[in-house]
Design an enzyme around this catalytic site. Structure first.
Site, short mmCIF file in Angstrom:
data_model
loop_
_atom_site.label_atom_id
_atom_site.label_comp_id
_atom_site.label_asym_id
_atom_site.label_seq_id
_atom_site.Cartn_x
_atom_site.Cartn_y
_atom_site.Cartn_z
N ASN A 9 -15.21 -3.74 12.34
CA ASN A 9 -15.56 -4.05 13.73
C ASN A 9 -17.07 -4.29 13.80
OD1 ASN A 9 -15.98 -4.19 16.45
ND2 ASN A 9 -15.45 -2.05 16.89
N TRP A 10 -17.44 -5.57 13.93
CA TRP A 10 -18.87 -5.91 13.91
C TRP A 10 -19.52 -5.78 15.29
CZ3 TRP A 10 -18.70 -10.80 10.24
CH2 TRP A 10 -18.51 -10.36 8.93
N LYS A 11 -18.73 -5.46 16.29
CA LYS A 11 -19.27 -5.24 17.64
C LYS A 11 -20.21 -6.39 18.02
CE LYS A 11 -18.87 -0.35 16.70
NZ LYS A 11 -19.11 0.99 17.15
N HIS A 92 -10.87 -0.04 22.72
CA HIS A 92 -11.96 0.63 22.00
C HIS A 92 -12.73 1.51 22.98
CE1 HIS A 92 -15.62 1.33 19.72
NE2 HIS A 92 -14.93 0.99 18.63
N GLU A 161 -9.70 7.34 16.89
CA GLU A 161 -11.15 7.28 16.81
C GLU A 161 -11.76 8.31 17.76
OE1 GLU A 161 -12.72 3.39 15.18
OE2 GLU A 161 -12.58 3.10 17.33
N GLY A 167 -20.18 6.32 15.16
CA GLY A 167 -21.61 6.03 15.01
C GLY A 167 -22.51 7.26 14.94
N SER A 207 -17.51 6.86 11.75
CA SER A 207 -18.48 7.18 10.69
C SER A 207 -17.90 7.13 9.27
CB SER A 207 -19.13 8.54 10.95
OG SER A 207 -19.87 8.50 12.15
N GLY A 228 -17.15 0.59 11.72
CA GLY A 228 -18.19 -0.10 12.50
C GLY A 228 -19.46 -0.22 11.68
N GLY A 229 -20.38 0.72 11.87
CA GLY A 229 -21.73 0.66 11.28
C GLY A 229 -21.76 0.32 9.80
C1 PEP Z 1 -15.95 1.93 15.74
O1 PEP Z 1 -16.77 1.64 16.58
O2 PEP Z 1 -14.76 1.57 15.85
C2 PEP Z 1 -16.39 2.73 14.60
C3 PEP Z 1 -15.49 3.34 13.86
O3 PEP Z 1 -17.73 2.80 14.40
P1 PEP Z 1 -18.49 3.59 13.23
O4 PEP Z 1 -17.80 3.30 11.96
O5 PEP Z 1 -19.90 3.06 13.29
O6 PEP Z 1 -18.42 5.05 13.59
#
Ligand code: PEP
Length: 246
Positions: A9-11, A92, A161, A167, A207, A228-229
């Site tokens: 997920n590149w947001k 999300h 999640e 994050g 994370s 995500g990150g």
């Molecule tokens: C997300 O936003 O779906 C996510 C899992 O982010 P991160 O991996 O940065 O916690």
């Protein structure tokens, strides 16, 4: 070892050029991709370019969100028909928090992706407050209750999640994740037939990175991860692939 799915997920992080650069870099490590299934959720503006660079690979490309309106006077909106995609995300926590998306709206989106037979990830998860008050399972059950209004026709994924893990670098224990996934599984069992249930996938997100994915991959109920990150840097991401498929 089961083949897991990594969903990136590149947001609103990578613009079109950065997205192209990313996929050009990971194209060099293509041989690693046989061991996992990959889904990429770029910014909508980068979808076409990412697809062109990947050039008919088995990597799926999707929308991070979409409007419930199909076409018309809805300035700034995108629908599932706006661009060719393989999959999408709904619910999300960032959509729920920053855009006030409630379960009603999320259900409408699910009904749309279901009708269009587009593989969908539904995100659910509790806040830190809810966790501290012992309400995590209640929260998940209530978010999942919208599914009783959905006769699923599509590959549906539930991504657990916890908001407090997104994050933040804080990852729940494997026991905690397993317990929450079991709760999700038993809720789904009450809603759908065995046949439909066995087609549903369960992901964890929050994370996940190259240091913890190996350990988390042991969780029996897990089919994949929403990342995500740690999915924003191509080198880091290739490390994640290597670690997740050892
Ligand atoms: C997300 O936003 O779906 C996510 C899992 O982010 P991160 O991996 O940065 O916690």
């Amino acid at each position: 070892m089961k083949k897991i799915t990594l969903a990136l997920n590149w947001k609103l992080y990578l613009n079109e050029l950065e997205s192209i650069e990313f996929v050009e870099k990971i194209n060099h490590s293509k041989n690693q991709f046989d061991l996992i299934d990959l889904e990429i959720y770029p910014s909508a503006t980068a979808i076409r370019s990412v697809r062109n660079v990947l050039n008919h690979s088995s990597i799926k490309i999707g929308l991070q969100d979409f409007s419930i309106f199909e076409k018309g006077a809805f300035t700034g909106s995108l629908s599932l028909s706006s661009i060719e995609i393989d999959c999408c995300i709904v619910g999300h926590s960032e959509r729920r928090d920053f855009y006030n998306e409630n379960d009603n709206l999320i259900l409408k989106k699910l009904q749309i992706s279901n009708a269009k037979k587009i593989s969908t990830i539904l995100c659910v998860g509790e806040s830190l407050n809810e966790k501290e008050e012992g309400l995590s399972k209640e929260r998940i059950k209530s978010q999942l209750s919208i599914l009783k209004n959905l006769d699923i026709q599509i590959p549906l994924t539930i991504a657990y999640e916890p908001i407090w893990a997104i994050g933040t670098g804080e990852v729940p224990s494997k026991e905690y994740i397993s317990d929450m996934l079991s709760t999700i599984k038993s809720e789904l069992n009450t809603l759908y037939s065995h046949q439909k249930n066995s087609a549903l996938r369960l992901f964890y997100g929050g994370s996940v990175d190259e240091t913890n994915i190996r350990n988390l991959s042991d969780i029996v109920l897990l089919d994949g991860f929403l990342i995500g990150g740690a999915s924003l840097n191509a080198k880091k991401f290739v490390d994640i692939i290597k670690k997740s498929s050892i």
